[in-house]
Design an enzyme around this catalytic site. Sequence first.
Site, PDB file in Angstrom:
ATOM      1  CE  LYS A   1      49.530  10.766  77.959  1.00 40.88           C
ATOM      2  NZ  LYS A   1      49.535  10.045  79.266  1.00 40.88           N
TER       3      LYS A   1
ATOM      4  CE1 TYR B   1      50.130   5.292  76.468  1.00 40.78           C
ATOM      5  CE2 TYR B   1      48.185   6.200  75.396  1.00 40.78           C
ATOM      6  CZ  TYR B   1      49.337   6.373  76.143  1.00 40.78           C
ATOM      7  OH  TYR B   1      49.702   7.632  76.567  1.00 40.78           O
TER       8      TYR B   1
ATOM      9  CG  ASN C   1      49.805  11.425  82.704  1.00 38.59           C
ATOM     10  OD1 ASN C   1      49.378  11.551  81.559  1.00 38.59           O
ATOM     11  ND2 ASN C   1      50.403  10.330  83.120  1.00 38.59           N
TER      12      ASN C   1
ATOM     13  CG  HIS D   1      53.496   9.067  75.318  1.00 37.55           C
ATOM     14  ND1 HIS D   1      53.511   7.864  75.990  1.00 37.55           N
ATOM     15  CD2 HIS D   1      54.313   8.896  74.240  1.00 37.55           C
ATOM     16  CE1 HIS D   1      54.292   7.006  75.330  1.00 37.55           C
ATOM     17  NE2 HIS D   1      54.783   7.604  74.263  1.00 37.55           N
TER      18      HIS D   1
ATOM     19  CD  GLU E   1      56.055   5.250  71.977  1.00 35.71           C
ATOM     20  OE1 GLU E   1      55.713   4.516  72.916  1.00 35.71           O
ATOM     21  OE2 GLU E   1      56.630   6.347  72.156  1.00 35.71           O
TER      22      GLU E   1
HETATM   23  P1  IDP Z   1      53.881   6.741  81.457  1.00 36.12           P
HETATM   24  O1  IDP Z   1      52.992   7.604  80.591  1.00 36.12           O
HETATM   25  O2  IDP Z   1      54.477   7.522  82.602  1.00 36.12           O
HETATM   26  O3  IDP Z   1      54.905   5.989  80.647  1.00 36.12           O
HETATM   27  P2  IDP Z   1      52.420   4.200  81.671  1.00 36.12           P
HETATM   28  O4  IDP Z   1      52.481   3.290  82.844  1.00 36.12           O
HETATM   29  O5  IDP Z   1      53.124   3.791  80.410  1.00 36.12           O
HETATM   30  O6  IDP Z   1      52.943   5.646  82.160  1.00 36.12           O
HETATM   31  O7  IDP Z   1      50.896   4.475  81.348  1.00 36.12           O
HETATM   32  C1  IDP Z   1      50.523   5.154  80.176  1.00 36.12           C
HETATM   33  C2  IDP Z   1      49.444   6.145  80.518  1.00 36.12           C
HETATM   34  O8  IDP Z   1      48.293   5.443  80.956  1.00 36.12           O
HETATM   35  C3  IDP Z   1      49.778   7.106  81.656  1.00 36.12           C
HETATM   36  O9  IDP Z   1      50.563   8.210  81.257  1.00 36.12           O
HETATM   37  C4  IDP Z   1      48.397   7.516  82.099  1.00 36.12           C
HETATM   38  O10 IDP Z   1      47.827   8.484  81.199  1.00 36.12           O
HETATM   39  C5  IDP Z   1      47.614   6.213  81.935  1.00 36.12           C
HETATM   40  N1  IDP Z   1      47.588   5.454  83.188  1.00 36.12           N
HETATM   41  C6  IDP Z   1      48.585   4.708  83.717  1.00 36.12           C
HETATM   42  N2  IDP Z   1      48.209   4.162  84.896  1.00 36.12           N
HETATM   43  C7  IDP Z   1      46.949   4.588  85.111  1.00 36.12           C
HETATM   44  C8  IDP Z   1      46.010   4.372  86.177  1.00 36.12           C
HETATM   45  O11 IDP Z   1      46.272   3.669  87.156  1.00 36.12           O
HETATM   46  N3  IDP Z   1      44.800   5.002  86.039  1.00 36.12           N
HETATM   47  C9  IDP Z   1      44.482   5.778  84.967  1.00 36.12           C
HETATM   48  N4  IDP Z   1      45.338   5.996  83.951  1.00 36.12           N
HETATM   49  C10 IDP Z   1      46.555   5.408  84.023  1.00 36.12           C
HETATM   50 MG    MG Z   2      54.668   4.451  79.232  1.00 38.27          MG
END
Ligand code: IDP
Ligand code: MG
Length: 160
Positions: free
Chosen positions: A20, A60, A123, A126, A137
Site C-alpha cells: 500500500k 474493496y 497497515n 493487502h 483481484e
Molecule cells: P484485511 O486487509 O486484513 O483483509 P479487511 O477487513 O479486508 O482487512 O479491510 C481492508 C482494509 O481496510 C484493511 O487492511 C485496512 O487498510 C482497512 N480497514 C479495515 N478496517 C478498518 C478500520 O476499522 N479503520 C480504518 N481502516 C480499516
Molecule cells: Mg480483506
Amino acid sequence: ASSVGAPAYLEVEQSYIIIKPDGVQRGLVGEIISRFEKKGFLLKGLKLFQCPKDLAQEHYKDLKDRPFFPKLIDYITSGPVVYMAWEGDGVVASARKLIGATNPLQAEPGTIRGDLAVQTGRNGVHGSDSPDNGKREIALWFKDGKLCQWESVQTPWLIE
Ligand code: IDP
Ligand code: MG
C-alpha cells in the site's frame, strides 16, 4: 503437488498482494517483497502503479457500506502502490499469515504488519482472503490477463 511437471489443466493457487502507499513511501518495498520471496513463493507479476478511485472502489467493494470506506479509498489512492501476483500451493492462506492481523498492534511479531506497522488505517499491505478472491483481484488489476510464465531454478529445492 509442484507446478513443475504438473499437468497444464491443474491450476496453481495464486494470491494478489498490494504494498500500500505507506509501504512504498516508507521504503518497505524490498523488505515486503523479500518476505514472500524468502518463503518460497513464485512471483508471477508486479507493477508500481497509481491506483485510480474507481479501481480502488471495485477492489474493496465488499467494504463499501463500512464507515471507514471513504478513508480507505483515499488511503489506497494517496500514492503509488506495488501490486503483485504470487503463486504456490497454499499461497493465499500462507500470505495472510505472513501479513498478519488487520490491526498491526494485534499482529504477531514476525509478521509484516506485526513488525512494520502500528495502525489499521496504515497497515502497509493487502493480501487476498480466498483463492477465489485471488483470481478476482488478479483479473481486476492485471487487466491484460498476462502474468509472466516462468519457472524458478529454486523450485526443485523447495518442492519435492
Ligand atoms: P484485511 O486487509 O486484513 O483483509 P479487511 O477487513 O479486508 O482487512 O479491510 C481492508 C482494509 O481496510 C484493511 O487492511 C485496512 O487498510 C482497512 N480497514 C479495515 N478496517 C478498518 C478500520 O476499522 N479503520 C480504518 N481502516 C480499516
Ligand atoms: Mg480483506
